[in-house]
Design a protein around this motif. Structure first.
Motif, short mmCIF file in Angstrom:
data_model
loop_
_atom_site.label_atom_id
_atom_site.label_comp_id
_atom_site.label_asym_id
_atom_site.label_seq_id
_atom_site.Cartn_x
_atom_site.Cartn_y
_atom_site.Cartn_z
N LEU A 194 5.08 -11.00 1.47
CA LEU A 194 3.79 -10.55 2.23
C LEU A 194 2.92 -10.55 1.22
N SER A 195 1.68 -11.28 1.77
CA SER A 195 0.56 -11.73 0.87
C SER A 195 -0.52 -10.82 1.22
N GLY A 196 -1.44 -10.24 0.58
CA GLY A 196 -2.48 -9.48 0.93
C GLY A 196 -3.60 -9.00 -0.21
N LEU A 214 -2.39 -5.86 4.31
CA LEU A 214 -1.91 -7.24 4.88
C LEU A 214 -3.03 -7.60 6.05
N PRO A 215 -3.08 -8.95 6.12
CA PRO A 215 -4.13 -9.60 6.84
C PRO A 215 -4.07 -9.19 8.38
N GLY A 217 -2.76 -6.45 9.59
CA GLY A 217 -2.77 -5.03 9.73
C GLY A 217 -1.49 -4.33 8.82
N GLY A 218 -1.62 -3.28 8.37
CA GLY A 218 -0.70 -2.57 7.68
C GLY A 218 -0.88 -2.63 6.19
N THR A 219 -0.22 -1.98 5.54
CA THR A 219 -0.23 -2.00 3.96
C THR A 219 1.03 -1.91 3.49
N ILE A 220 1.13 -2.50 2.07
CA ILE A 220 2.41 -2.31 1.45
C ILE A 220 2.23 -2.01 0.05
N ALA A 221 3.07 -0.89 -0.53
CA ALA A 221 2.61 -0.42 -2.11
C ALA A 221 3.88 -0.87 -2.77
#
Length: 256
Positions: A194-196, A214-215, A217-221
C-alpha cells in the motif's frame, strides 16, 4: 453473547445449542448448522468452560444408546438469546424509522469501540476466497478500493463464515509493516503493498512511528527503528510504500 463478562460466541453457537435441544444428538445438530462434529464439540467445550457451568451434557446408556441434551442453564441461554435478538432487531427498526442512517452509525460506533493491540484496523468486504490444502487465501477490498490479502487456516475461515460479500476487518500490527521508499524495478514476496504519503512522523528513543495517508482514503502506520527512518530519509510528504505479508494479517468479523 456474553455470560459473566465472558464472550461465548455469536448466533451460530446459539443455533448449535438450539439444534442440540431439538435433536438430542450432537451429530445431527452439527449437520443442521453445517458444522463439523469436531468443531461442534470444540464450541460446546468452550461455552461450557466460559459459562462456568455446563450448558450441554452427555447422556450415556439408555434405550437410544446415549446422546446430548441442554442443561436447564443451556435452555435458558437459548431462550434469552432469542428474546434479546428480537428486541435488538426491533430497536434497530425503531432507530431507522426515527432518523435515516442512525442504525448504520450505531454499528459504526460499535466497531470503533473494538479494543485491540493492532495499530492498523481496516473494514472491508471479502471479494475472493481461494481454498488451499490447509490454508485459505482471503482478499478483502476496502471502501477506497485498496485490497488486503490474508492467509488463514481453513478452520478459522469456516468459523468466521468468510466468503464473497461478507463484511470483515483486517488487523495488522505496526511492527509487521516494512517501509520502502523506492519500489521501481523491485519485487517482494510480501503480497500486500500500500503506497501513500507520509503525514506524521513521531520519533522515540529507539523507534519511529510513521503514518501514511492512502490515496483512496484511510491511513496505515508502521513502527521502524530510528536508524531505518534516517537511512530511508523518512519525512512528511515523502511517497512511501508499506508492505506486509499475508500471514501478518488477522481477520475478524463484526459481532452479530
Amino acid at each position: 453473547m456474553t455470560v459473566g463478562g465472558e464472550n461465548l460466541g455469536g448466533a451460530s453457537r446459539v443455533q448449535l445449542l438450539g439444534a442440540i435441544g431439538e435433536c438430542g444428538s450432537i451429530t445431527q445438530a452439527a449437520k443442521l448448522v453445517k458444522m463439523s462434529y469436531k468443531a461442534a464439540w470444540d464450541a460446546i467445550d468452550a461455552m461450557n468452560n466460559l459459562a462456568g457451568e455446563p450448558l450441554v451434557e452427555r447422556l450415556t446408556g439408555g434405550k437410544g444408546g446415549g446422546g446430548t441434551r441442554l442443561t436447564p442453564r443451556g435452555r435458558q441461554l437459548v431462550d434469552n438469546f432469542q428474546v434479546i435478538e428480537r428486541e435488538h432487531a426491533r430497536y434497530l427498526q425503531q432507530l431507522e424509522s426515527q432518523a435515516e442512517g442512525i442504525a448504520d452509525d450505531l454499528l459504526l460506533i460499535r466497531r470503533m469501540a473494538m479494543k485491540t493491540t493492532a495499530r492498523n484496523q481496516f473494514l472491508g468486504k471479502v471479494t475472493q476466497l481461494t481454498t488451499g490444502a490447509v490454508n485459505d487465501e482471503v482478499t478483502l477490498t476496502l471502501p477506497g478500493g485498496q485490497q488486503i490479502v490474508a492467509v488463514v487456516t481453513q478452520g478459522s475461515s469456516a468459523s468466521l463464515g468468510l466468503g464473497p460479500g461478507v463484511e470483515a476487518f483486517a488487523l495488522i500490527k505496526a511492527s509487521s509493516i516494512i517501509l520502502v521508499t523506492d519500489t521501481e524495478g523491485a519485487r517482494f514476496s510480501a503480497r500486500n503493498q500500500l503506497s501513500g504519503a507520509v503525514t506524521r512522523v513521531q520519533t522515540g528513543a529507539v523507534n519511529t512511528e510513521v503514518v501514511l495517508d492512502l490515496p483512496a482514503g484511510g491511513t496505515i502506520a508502521a513502527i521502524i527503528t530510528n536508524q531505518s527512518s534516517s537511512d530511508l530519509g523518512i519525512e512528511v510528504g515523502r511517497s512511501v510504500t508499506a508492505i506486509f505479508k499475508a500471514s501478518s494479517v488477522i481477520l475478524g468479523v463484526p459481532a452479530a
